[in-house]
Design a protein around this motif. Sequence first.
Motif, PDB file in Angstrom:
ATOM      1  N   ARG A 191       0.814  -1.221   0.000  1.00 10.66           N
ATOM      2  CA  ARG A 191       0.000   0.000   0.000  1.00 10.66           C
ATOM      3  C   ARG A 191       0.846   1.268   0.000  1.00 10.66           C
ATOM      4  NH1 ARG A 191      -5.442  -0.680  -1.074  1.00 10.66           N
ATOM      5  NH2 ARG A 191      -6.068  -2.719  -0.318  1.00 10.66           N
ATOM      6  N   ASN A 192       2.161   1.094  -0.048  1.00  9.37           N
ATOM      7  CA  ASN A 192       3.068   2.249  -0.021  1.00  9.37           C
ATOM      8  C   ASN A 192       2.758   3.226   1.111  1.00  9.37           C
ATOM      9  OD1 ASN A 192       4.366   1.196  -2.208  1.00  9.37           O
ATOM     10  ND2 ASN A 192       3.586   2.683  -3.705  1.00  9.37           N
ATOM     11  N   ILE A 193       2.585   2.681   2.318  1.00 14.74           N
ATOM     12  CA  ILE A 193       2.261   3.587   3.434  1.00 14.74           C
ATOM     13  C   ILE A 193       3.422   3.741   4.418  1.00 14.74           C
ATOM     14  CG2 ILE A 193      -0.259   3.333   3.471  1.00 14.74           C
ATOM     15  CD1 ILE A 193       0.181   1.263   5.782  1.00 14.74           C
ATOM     16  N   LEU A 194       4.384   2.837   4.364  1.00 12.42           N
ATOM     17  CA  LEU A 194       5.440   2.871   5.382  1.00 12.42           C
ATOM     18  C   LEU A 194       6.587   3.774   4.943  1.00 12.42           C
ATOM     19  CD1 LEU A 194       5.439  -0.946   6.249  1.00 12.42           C
ATOM     20  CD2 LEU A 194       4.272   0.918   7.465  1.00 12.42           C
ATOM     21  N   ASP A 195       7.361   4.220   5.919  1.00 15.72           N
ATOM     22  CA  ASP A 195       8.518   5.072   5.644  1.00 15.72           C
ATOM     23  C   ASP A 195       9.693   4.162   5.268  1.00 15.72           C
ATOM     24  OD1 ASP A 195      10.792   6.624   5.767  1.00 15.72           O
ATOM     25  OD2 ASP A 195      10.114   7.796   7.505  1.00 15.72           O
ATOM     26  N   LYS A 196       9.935   4.081   3.986  1.00 17.84           N
ATOM     27  CA  LYS A 196      10.928   3.117   3.474  1.00 17.84           C
ATOM     28  C   LYS A 196      12.314   3.360   4.038  1.00 17.84           C
ATOM     29  CE  LYS A 196      10.172   3.546  -1.030  1.00 17.84           C
ATOM     30  NZ  LYS A 196      10.343   3.320  -2.468  1.00 17.84           N
ATOM     31  N   GLU A 197      12.697   4.664   4.076  1.00 14.29           N
ATOM     32  CA  GLU A 197      14.056   4.980   4.526  1.00 14.29           C
ATOM     33  C   GLU A 197      14.237   4.606   5.989  1.00 14.29           C
ATOM     34  OE1 GLU A 197      16.474   5.293   2.573  1.00 14.29           O
ATOM     35  OE2 GLU A 197      14.938   5.245   1.017  1.00 14.29           O
ATOM     36  N   ALA A 198      13.214   4.904   6.806  1.00 13.74           N
ATOM     37  CA  ALA A 198      13.301   4.567   8.238  1.00 13.74           C
ATOM     38  C   ALA A 198      13.430   3.049   8.404  1.00 13.74           C
ATOM     39  CB  ALA A 198      12.060   5.084   8.967  1.00 13.74           C
ATOM     40  N   LEU A 199      12.675   2.307   7.627  1.00 13.03           N
ATOM     41  CA  LEU A 199      12.735   0.842   7.739  1.00 13.03           C
ATOM     42  C   LEU A 199      14.109   0.328   7.293  1.00 13.03           C
ATOM     43  CD1 LEU A 199       9.250  -0.352   6.384  1.00 13.03           C
ATOM     44  CD2 LEU A 199       9.989  -0.165   8.746  1.00 13.03           C
ATOM     45  N   ARG A 200      14.622   0.920   6.249  1.00 12.99           N
ATOM     46  CA  ARG A 200      15.941   0.486   5.757  1.00 12.99           C
ATOM     47  C   ARG A 200      17.009   0.761   6.800  1.00 12.99           C
ATOM     48  NH1 ARG A 200      14.543   2.218   0.084  1.00 12.99           N
ATOM     49  NH2 ARG A 200      13.745   0.250  -0.685  1.00 12.99           N
ATOM     50  N   SER A 201      16.885   1.894   7.488  1.00 11.15           N
ATOM     51  CA  SER A 201      17.929   2.197   8.476  1.00 11.15           C
ATOM     52  C   SER A 201      17.846   1.251   9.679  1.00 11.15           C
ATOM     53  CB  SER A 201      17.889   3.673   8.889  1.00 11.15           C
ATOM     54  OG  SER A 201      16.698   3.902   9.574  1.00 11.15           O
ATOM     55  N   ILE A 202      16.690   0.645   9.892  1.00  6.39           N
ATOM     56  CA  ILE A 202      16.593  -0.388  10.944  1.00  6.39           C
ATOM     57  C   ILE A 202      17.290  -1.668  10.481  1.00  6.39           C
ATOM     58  CG2 ILE A 202      14.940  -1.892  12.173  1.00  6.39           C
ATOM     59  CD1 ILE A 202      12.942   0.437  12.156  1.00  6.39           C
ATOM     60  N   GLY A 203      17.280  -1.899   9.160  1.00  2.17           N
ATOM     61  CA  GLY A 203      17.909  -3.116   8.644  1.00  2.17           C
ATOM     62  C   GLY A 203      17.016  -3.922   7.715  1.00  2.17           C
ATOM     63  N   PHE A 204      15.752  -3.493   7.574  1.00  2.00           N
ATOM     64  CA  PHE A 204      14.811  -4.218   6.714  1.00  2.00           C
ATOM     65  C   PHE A 204      15.213  -4.153   5.243  1.00  2.00           C
ATOM     66  CE2 PHE A 204      11.633  -3.405  10.149  1.00  2.00           C
ATOM     67  CZ  PHE A 204      11.070  -4.676  10.236  1.00  2.00           C
ATOM     68  N   GLN A 205      14.870  -5.175   4.501  1.00  2.00           N
ATOM     69  CA  GLN A 205      14.876  -5.094   3.040  1.00  2.00           C
ATOM     70  C   GLN A 205      13.445  -4.724   2.649  1.00  2.00           C
ATOM     71  OE1 GLN A 205      16.998  -7.843   0.829  1.00  2.00           O
ATOM     72  NE2 GLN A 205      18.569  -8.121   2.393  1.00  2.00           N
ATOM     73  N   VAL A 206      13.310  -3.566   2.015  1.00  2.00           N
ATOM     74  CA  VAL A 206      11.962  -3.036   1.775  1.00  2.00           C
ATOM     75  C   VAL A 206      11.591  -3.125   0.291  1.00  2.00           C
ATOM     76  CG1 VAL A 206      10.418  -1.069   2.126  1.00  2.00           C
ATOM     77  CG2 VAL A 206      12.363  -1.398   3.643  1.00  2.00           C
ATOM     78  N   HIS A 207      10.384  -3.605   0.016  1.00  2.00           N
ATOM     79  CA  HIS A 207       9.909  -3.712  -1.365  1.00  2.00           C
ATOM     80  C   HIS A 207       8.554  -3.021  -1.437  1.00  2.00           C
ATOM     81  CE1 HIS A 207      12.876  -7.006  -1.466  1.00  2.00           C
ATOM     82  NE2 HIS A 207      12.365  -7.306  -0.295  1.00  2.00           N
ATOM     83  N   ALA A 208       8.484  -1.976  -2.247  1.00  2.00           N
ATOM     84  CA  ALA A 208       7.225  -1.237  -2.352  1.00  2.00           C
ATOM     85  C   ALA A 208       6.619  -1.490  -3.726  1.00  2.00           C
ATOM     86  CB  ALA A 208       7.480   0.238  -2.129  1.00  2.00           C
ATOM     87  N   ILE A 209       5.438  -0.913  -3.942  1.00  2.00           N
ATOM     88  CA  ILE A 209       4.785  -1.035  -5.257  1.00  2.00           C
ATOM     89  C   ILE A 209       5.246   0.151  -6.109  1.00  2.00           C
ATOM     90  CG2 ILE A 209       2.559  -0.967  -6.469  1.00  2.00           C
ATOM     91  CD1 ILE A 209       2.269  -3.276  -4.770  1.00  2.00           C
ATOM     92  N   GLY A 210       5.737  -0.125  -7.301  1.00  2.00           N
ATOM     93  CA  GLY A 210       6.020   0.949  -8.243  1.00  2.00           C
ATOM     94  C   GLY A 210       7.310   1.698  -8.021  1.00  2.00           C
ATOM     95  N   THR A 211       8.254   1.079  -7.278  1.00  2.00           N
ATOM     96  CA  THR A 211       9.594   1.654  -7.204  1.00  2.00           C
ATOM     97  C   THR A 211      10.592   0.511  -7.409  1.00  2.00           C
ATOM     98  OG1 THR A 211       9.479   1.465  -4.794  1.00  2.00           O
ATOM     99  CG2 THR A 211       9.117   3.644  -5.714  1.00  2.00           C
ATOM    100  N   ALA A 212      11.740   0.863  -7.957  1.00  2.00           N
ATOM    101  CA  ALA A 212      12.696  -0.189  -8.339  1.00  2.00           C
ATOM    102  C   ALA A 212      13.517  -0.639  -7.140  1.00  2.00           C
ATOM    103  CB  ALA A 212      13.595   0.338  -9.460  1.00  2.00           C
ATOM    104  N   ASP A 213      12.872  -1.350  -6.185  1.00  2.00           N
ATOM    105  CA  ASP A 213      13.700  -1.906  -5.109  1.00  2.00           C
ATOM    106  C   ASP A 213      13.174  -3.270  -4.714  1.00  2.00           C
ATOM    107  OD1 ASP A 213      11.340  -0.883  -3.736  1.00  2.00           O
ATOM    108  OD2 ASP A 213      12.472   0.899  -3.237  1.00  2.00           O
TER     109      ASP A 213
END
Length: 465
Positions: free
Chosen positions: A443-465
């Motif tokens: 749903r693209n609702i989470l803060d991707k950068e914040a999650l990445r800095s915790i250590g998560f591998q983040v996959h959203a809809i419609g972005t190349a990650d």
Amino acid sequence: MKVQNICCIGAGYVGGPTMAVIAKKCPDIKVTVVDINQERIAAWNDENVDNIPVYEPGLSAVVAEARGRNLFFSTDVDKAIDEAEMIFISVNTPTKTYGEGKGQAADLKWIELCARQIARVAKGDKIVVEKSTLPVRTASTLKDILTHTGDGLSFQILSNPEFLAEGTAVEDLMDPDRVLIGGDQTPEGLNAIQALVDVYARWVPKDKILTTNVWSSELSKLTANAYLAQRVSSINSLSELCEFTEADINEVARAIGTDSRIGPKFLKASVGFGGSCFQKDILNLVYISRSYGLNEVADYWEQVIIMNDHQKRRFAKKIIKNLYNTVSGKKIAFLGWAFKKDTNDTRESAAIYVADHLLNEQSFIETYDPKVKKEQVYTDLDYLGSRSSEENRKNLTVGTDPYKVCEGAHAVAVLTEWDEFKTYDWKRIYDGMLKPAHVFDGRNILDKEALRSIGFQVHAIGTAD
Ligand code: NAD
Ligand code: UGA
């Protein structure tokens, strides 16, 4: 003619909230909502107003105010029909699951039953209002049934489709973009239209009450849903292209949405649209178009559904691919099961289809949704018939604590955009998960950068990650 008694057949997601708001706004009109489902009526009458069967922000307060004053819920359909001058039909009109038109046409058997019941019970003239979403030309069927079995009584059929969206039903009903009323353009038809206009005019500005012929009104409801769903499928189709090109769907949506001709709403890329109406109404439009031999028209609208099915499947495949091409024996935590936030409705929710796909790949799923009951989750899965209900209960469990649900998971998937998911302690969730810990944000609702800095591998809809 001044309406004093309204009856509504069908106490569901539309009948319940719509009649509650009419009763609130028109304290001098007696509004009786009837249903054949005794359990549902009992829930509407539950002493504790928080137990009413439909969850909608603000609804329990409206019901608490009007219930017992001029709003009544009952299973005595005949009595309510007899008393009312105006009868709304708000029963379900799902896609047919059998026979001619199976999988596309609307199943009108409940509508027809209502018409026959009205014809049998009515002792005086009635205005019958189509509140359910119906195929264009249904009013002629209703008229036929009513006039042929109705002892020479006079029935006016109005089309008054409902445009509320779940999750914002009360707001939409109190302050609608428009109210649409279609009826016969004869003096009797125009009088009936006026009677219904007078009900809405108590709180809706006159310029927002549109009156049309009955066919335009019926068809406008199907097409409004088709247009809305088409926007979601359009943005979702572009979300896939973004994932291959490093364009960002959120930026693209903002860029195109600021064009006033396009507008900013309904451009949120997602795991796919759900809900009881978009799919069924478009399929119905496709079926109607084909029945007139209009194959290009049918194909055009059918593509909206094809794209949506693709988007749900694509999300499941993305999870599998990123978990090293196998999810067998792996735990995936689902946040959200409802088809959108602020509702307990799960009909056609994308979560059901994504879960089904992952269960076919032998994954283990644990779900959490703030408003959906455990039994509903199993009913949804069992309905697909993909595996036995024992297997569904073994391989999918339903939790009540989101942190526990995420514990020991390889991945968390967000299926519904509930606000509370944004405020979770994501570090705590990360600490409890297996590593590498993945988040798939459908749903693209989470803060991707914040999650990445915790250590998560983040996959959203419609972005190349
Ligand atoms: P629902 O399934 O929640 O409610 C329908 C109710 O009608 C059920 O409780 C059922 O028991 C009752 N019913 C069926 N046949 C009956 C009969 N013969 N006598 C008495 N009761 C009967 O459905 P819903 O979501 O409220 O949708 C109703 C209609 O409104 C559909 O045509 C739908 O397309 C349309 N609509 C729905 C929404 C929405 O957001 N859900 C919005 C706009 C329009
Ligand atoms: C929709 C229409 O919005 C209502 O006007 C209509 O009355 C109703 O259908 C109906 O006839 O039943 P609803 O299905 O309740 O309302 O909810 P929507 O807000 O339209 O959402 C439908 C689906 O599309 C949800 O799964 C939602 O998450 C999804 N969606 C919506 C997106 O994925 N992106 C968006 O930008 C908007």
